[in-house]
Design a protein around this motif. Structure first.
Motif: not given
Length: 549
Positions: A52-65
């Protein structure tokens, strides 16, 4: 935004090399196995922070846990919030398998047709009623159907999530694995599956054998191991390592990494369960007298805790040692609406209940509103709490407290309450939990005349914890007492029993006490076969004897 090469673990935490590799991986699926105390949840939290902090997960994509328990899902969400702050952490969706499945059903319900079709106001109950009600166990199969039938549903899921975390993956069942495959196989979305094959004690519930290898084969995942145990003292780590050499030789640590004299392992051998109970109570009394919190002590039983701990709990009551049976309370106390009721009552009748007050306000004050509205809401609740306190009549009775909580629940309103959990949004689940909470508070008040003491025994912070080894998975304690290391207690398939014993001993951070008794009288309520004469479990106690030489 931080350049990936300049990212460091949040809060200056140190990660071992493989954990750092896993946290910073962008493209590959990972099958990450780790022993107890190796920081699996922390690694996932740091991985979320990196993405999230590096932008590797690009906005607006989310992480599913996805986790297996509600409290585990909440724990990861809270930890990510602490690591990267509220603005970024809102892009992490942390669910159980069933909550994720229900979310798919609610979003794509029209895909279900025929006998599986559901009305918009469907509920979840004990029986299947066409279009109106499904069972809890129907959630995952119906979600699989939706993903199989609807390309729109599959694409929506894949466009929403850039990364997926799977926690406690060793316990994944066939249906749960099918859900993951239908949702993400062939999508190129990196999945990180984390778990410990030595803790695979859900075989009875359908957990798949060789799940990590199957995942690696199906998704082309890279396998990594975490070896360091940051939780246990050296002597306890050596005991665990001696079992790892048998269970998974390649994961064993070099003896040079486990040097040191910290930690205590003790074996208590008794003539009968009365003597055993008295000795355990003596040890616990001594630990508490020397400053250990009762809640940092756990008594673990392989099976049938209500039967095997009858004598022990009787002694606890006589000696006024606080305790709680997690078998009946762990699931209830982790329910958000139960915690809400208990926190409210603690704030109203107690003094200086800062933690309860903080949790209460966090739930009652809406997020995302401006400061003026938040001030108005907070003032409204302050007035209600103050008025409730001023109108208290003495002496307080459990009946009066339950009436107060009913007024409070009515004022909170259904919209806020159903927002506490996805399980509350359909059917009678929320009402069932509220009624169970009232029943449990009534039961606790019979043991504790002081209302505030009774309320605090409802929470996780008071009393020696009594539970099965299975319930203890994922938890840790300063002192663990593993009751009944006997052939008659660990009588199943040796691989599964060895895994259960390993889970039990690996919950301890500082002190591990193992007990066995020559005889155990048949307890009240036991209707099955009961062997009174007992035999020590030579293999399990053999590991201990070798360490204590």
């Amino acid at each position: 935004m931080i350049i990936p090469d300049r990212w460091h673990p949040a809060d200056n935490l140190q990660l071992e090399p493989n954990a750092l590799i896993a946290a910073k991986e962008i493209n590959r699926c990972l099958a990450l196995t780790a022993g107890p105390g190796a920081g699996k949840t922390e690694m996932l939290a740091q991985r979320a922070d990196f993405l999230l902090r590096t932008g590797s997960c690009r906005y607006p994509q989310r992480i599913l846990a996805i986790a297996f328990k509600v409290d585990a899902a909440s724990n990861l969400k809270d930890r990510v919030r602490r690591r990267c702050g509220p603005e970024l952490s809102v892009r992490l969706d942390s669910h159980t398998f069933h909550a994720f499945a229900k979310r798919l059903i609610d979003l794509f319900r029209p895909v279900l047709t025929g006998t599986d079709g559901l009305d918009s106001d469907y509920s979840i109950g004990t029986n299947r009623v066409e279009k109106q009600q499904i069972r809890f166990d129907d959630l995952v199969p119906l979600a699989i159907q939706i993903l199989k039938k609807s390309e729109v549903a599959r694409n929506a899921v894949r466009q929403t999530y850039g990364y997926v975390f799977l926690d406690e993956f060793q316990d994944c069942t066939n249906l749960q694995y099918q859900l993951i495959k239908e949702a993400f196989h062939g999508s190129g979305i990196p999945i990180t599956a984390v778990g410990d094959t030595k803790q695979r004690i859900m075989g009875w519930a359908g957990a798949l054998e060789g799940i990590f290898q199957k995942f690696a084969d199906d998704f082309g995942a890279t396998s990594l191991n975490l070896y360091q145990n940051f939780r246990a003292k050296p002597i306890l780590r050596r005991l665990q390592n001696s079992m790892i050499k048998i269970m998974d030789p390649s994961a064993a640590s070099p003896e040079s990494d486990l040097v040191g004299h910290g930690g205590i392992i003790e074996v208590i051998q008794s003539t009968n369960c009365q003597e055993e109970a008295k000795t355990i109570a003596d040890r616990i009394d001594n630990l508490i007298s020397n400053g250990m919190f009762a809640s940092e002590i756990a008594v673990l039983v392989s099976r049938q805790p209500d039967l095997y701990t009858q004598m022990l709990t009787s002694v606890f009551q006589l000696r006024k040692i606080p305790f709680r049976h997690e078998q009946s309370m762990q699931d209830l106390s982790s329910e958000p609406v139960a915690q809400l009721i208990v926190d409210f009552l603690c704030v109203v009748i107690g003094q200086g209940e800062a933690d309860a007050y903080g949790r209460l306000m966090n739930l009652l004050i809406s997020t995302g509103i401006d400061e003026d509205l938040a001030y108005i809401e907070r003032a409204r609740w302050h007035r209600f709490i103050d008025n409730t306190r001023n109108n208290l009549t003495k002496p307080l009775t459990i009946k009066a407290l339950l009436n107060l909580s009913r007024q409070f629940i009515s004022m909170v309103g259904k919209e806020v309450l159903t927002g506490l959990s996805v399980d509350y949004q359909q059917g009678a689940r929320m009402d069932e939990i509220i009624n169970q909470t009232y029943h449990k508070l009534t039961e606790l008040s019979e043991r504790n005349p002081d209302p505030l003491t009774a309320l605090k025994h409802f929470s996780d912070k008071n009393g020696v914890r009594i539970m099965t080894v299975h319930k203890s998975k994922g938890l840790e304690f300063d002192c663990v007492i593993l009751l009944g290391v006997e052939q008659e207690m660990f009588w199943g398939k040796i691989d599964e029993e060895r895994s259960a014993f390993f889970v039990g001993i690996s919950r301890a951070k500082e002190i591990l006490i193992l007990t066995n008794s020559n005889s155990r009288q048949q307890p009240c309520g036991s209707t099955g076969r009961w062997k009174q004469e007992r035999t020590i479990h030579n293999e399990f106690l053999g590991y201990v004897k070798n360490i204590l030489k």
